[in-house]
Design a protein around this motif. Structure first.
Motif, PDB file in Angstrom:
ATOM      1  N   SER A   1       0.819  -1.211   0.000  1.00 19.06           N
ATOM      2  CA  SER A   1       0.000   0.000   0.000  1.00 19.06           C
ATOM      3  C   SER A   1       0.858   1.268   0.000  1.00 19.06           C
ATOM      4  CB  SER A   1      -0.910   0.012   1.231  1.00 19.06           C
ATOM      5  OG  SER A   1      -0.131   0.127   2.368  1.00 19.06           O
TER       6      SER A   1
ATOM      7  N   SER B   1       0.009   3.917   1.408  1.00 19.77           N
ATOM      8  CA  SER B   1      -0.086   4.527   2.735  1.00 19.77           C
ATOM      9  C   SER B   1       1.050   4.072   3.641  1.00 19.77           C
ATOM     10  CB  SER B   1      -1.438   4.203   3.369  1.00 19.77           C
ATOM     11  OG  SER B   1      -1.710   2.841   3.223  1.00 19.77           O
TER      12      SER B   1
ATOM     13  N   MET C   1      -4.657  -1.613   7.575  1.00 21.16           N
ATOM     14  CA  MET C   1      -3.224  -1.565   7.287  1.00 21.16           C
ATOM     15  C   MET C   1      -2.558  -2.930   7.498  1.00 21.16           C
ATOM     16  SD  MET C   1      -2.396   1.633   6.591  1.00 21.16           S
ATOM     17  CE  MET C   1      -3.069   3.276   6.747  1.00 21.16           C
TER      18      MET C   1
ATOM     19  N   LYS D   1      -4.693  -3.454  -2.201  1.00 15.09           N
ATOM     20  CA  LYS D   1      -3.468  -3.675  -1.416  1.00 15.09           C
ATOM     21  C   LYS D   1      -3.145  -5.167  -1.376  1.00 15.09           C
ATOM     22  CE  LYS D   1      -4.342   0.078   1.820  1.00 15.09           C
ATOM     23  NZ  LYS D   1      -4.731   0.356   3.205  1.00 15.09           N
TER      24      LYS D   1
END
Lengths: 249, 217
Positions: free
Chosen positions: B35, B37, B172, B209
């Motif tokens: 990802s 992020s 995440m 992701k």
């Protein structure tokens, strides 16, 4: 004696012979090699201008990849898989109950929707317009936000000269009051969508802008267009920030 | 120097391999995170802001599933498939149960005698029976509602979308996303067998992701 035997050993080494020939070749053609390297460098300079920063992860996948095909199908038919969240913070509580603020917010949504990247947007504005429409018996004239002052038409029986008569009445209420009442009514009757678009104090609101594509370059262009429009429309009465995983990059 | 390297080349290669050996010990501990992020530190203001907003307005990372049929979305099979997918999403621990949106679980508004009434777009009984009248009512409700028309259901009425937000604490975690992806694909494979005329498009930033993760390994 020892040195001579080492030299003989080295002479026989294929690796040594190869590297020796390469070395001699490089020295002989040093100008040609330098010119070649310079030309390659020159060509790469032109390429520099074509480099684009792009973080659309879907494009990492091959064209026929199942996930990419599915994503593109959703982007073509159902508005897309990603969104940009425009977070607007007012300077006081109940900021987003004010008709003039909601009107500016609506203008901002229409402005965003003009961009090719945007498929649609949703916010508190859409919810309030829907409530207004529904509470006015689905009259299309009321599929709108409350004005600064709203007129409420109704009829009631009143006693005039000793006789009961049906009288048409008009009350004037502020748009702010109407919005507050609509939202209260909506929540009291089990509506659960307000929290998605505004915080409890009605000071911070969110516009969810659905994106057709995940291109970071196009997203950056969109944000660059939104900022000046926002500043012009809100004239310092609110601040804006953007939330999206791709905007960081 | 060059003569020394050439003479002891084998010994030097063995020495270099031995030198890198200790680094191999940590190889199994290496993790991948595809990802974008993950490139931003958790303490970065943008990351903190995003987290705060997700707490305020709900999760942003979504699983998005398109349900399409050439026969149109307003058929018994299509609606049943959407309902099954919706209920499947709502039961998953990693999904925010209150943030699953589809044609079969959204609320609609109407007024009666000046009262605002909020009720499911299609109620449980109608979903169970799903006769022509119930399907027609659902179609008319969506057509007349700009909050859903062209958003939850495509303009040509051949596709609809199911959106489910992944809870922030899981969005995440690569192993959770991978597990979720496998679960979804299993469910979709099962639905494809039972509803052969329906095409499912599985996507969403959260699942992207997990997909990229595989490419990295």
């Amino acid at each position: 004696m020892k040195f001579q035997s080492q030299e003989a050993e080295l002479d026989q080494s294929r690796f040594y012979q190869f590297s020796f020939r390469v070395g001699i070749g490089v020295i002989r053609r040093k100008k040609l090699i330098a010119l070649g390297a310079f030309l390659m460098l020159l060509i790469s300079f032109f390429g520099i201008f074509n480099i684009q920063v792009e973080s659309d992860e879907v494009r990492y996948l091959k064209n026929d990849n199942e996930f990419r095909v599915a994503t593109e199908s959703i982007q073509d038919n159902l508005g897309g898989i990603a969104s940009l969240d425009i977070i607007i913070e007012g300077k006081e509580k109940d900021f987003f109950k004010k008709p003039e603020v909601l009107k500016v917010m609506e203008n901002l949504q229409r402005f965003c929707e003009k961009d090719e990247l945007v498929s649609y947007s949703l916010s508190l504005v859409d919810l309030l317009k829907r409530i207004n429409f529904v509470l006015h018996d689905n009259d299309p004239a009321y599929e709108r936000l409350a004005k600064e002052i709203e007129e409420v038409h109704y009829s009631r029986f009143e006693t005039i000269n000793g006789k009961k008569r049906l009288v048409e009445k008009i009350d004037r209420i502020s748009g702010f009051q109407q919005n507050a009442q609509f939202l209260l009514l909506y929540e009291m009757n089990g509506g659960e969508s307000i929290d998605q678009y505004v915080d409890k104090s009605f000071q911070t609101a969110r516009i969810n802008v659905r994106l057709r594509d995940m291109s970071s370059r196009e997203l950056k262009n969109l944000v660059t267009k939104i900022r000046p429009y926002f500043n012009q429309q809100f004239a310092g009465k609110a601040s804006v920030q953007f939330a999206n995983h791709y905007i960081w990059t | 120097m060059s003569q020394f390297i050439i003479k002891y080349r084998v010994a030097l290669i063995i020495f270099l391999v031995l030198l890198t050996l200790p680094f191999w010990i940590n190889l199994p501990r290496l993790t991948t995170d595809a990802s974008l992020s993950s490139l931003i530190p958790k303490s970065h203001p943008a990351s903190l802001f995003s987290e705060k907003m997700e707490e305020m307005f709900g999760a942003f990372d979504q699983v998005v599933i398109g349900v399409s049929s050439e026969k149109g979305i307003y058929t018994k099979d299509s609606i049943n498939a959407i309902r099954e997918l919706t209920e499947f999403c709502e039961k998953l621990d990693e999904i925010d149960e209150d943030d699953v949106i589809s044609l079969t679980n959204i609320d609609d508004m109407r007024s009666s005698n000046g009262e605002l009434i909020i009720e499911p777009m299609i109620d449980e009984d109608a979903l169970e029976e799903l006769d022509e009248a119930a399907i027609e009512k659902l179609r008319n409700n969506v057509r007349g509602n700009p909050l859903f028309r062209g958003k939850l259901v495509s303009e040509d009425e051949r596709s609809a979308v199911v959106m489910a937000a992944v809870l922030f604490e899981f969005s995440m975690k690569e192993e959770v996303l991978d597990f979720l992806k496998k679960n979804f694909l299993q469910k979709i494979a099962e639905l494809e067998k039972r509803y052969p005329d329906i095409k499912f498009s599985f996507s969403g930033p959260a699942m992207l992701k997990a997909c990229l993760q595989i490419l990295l390994i």
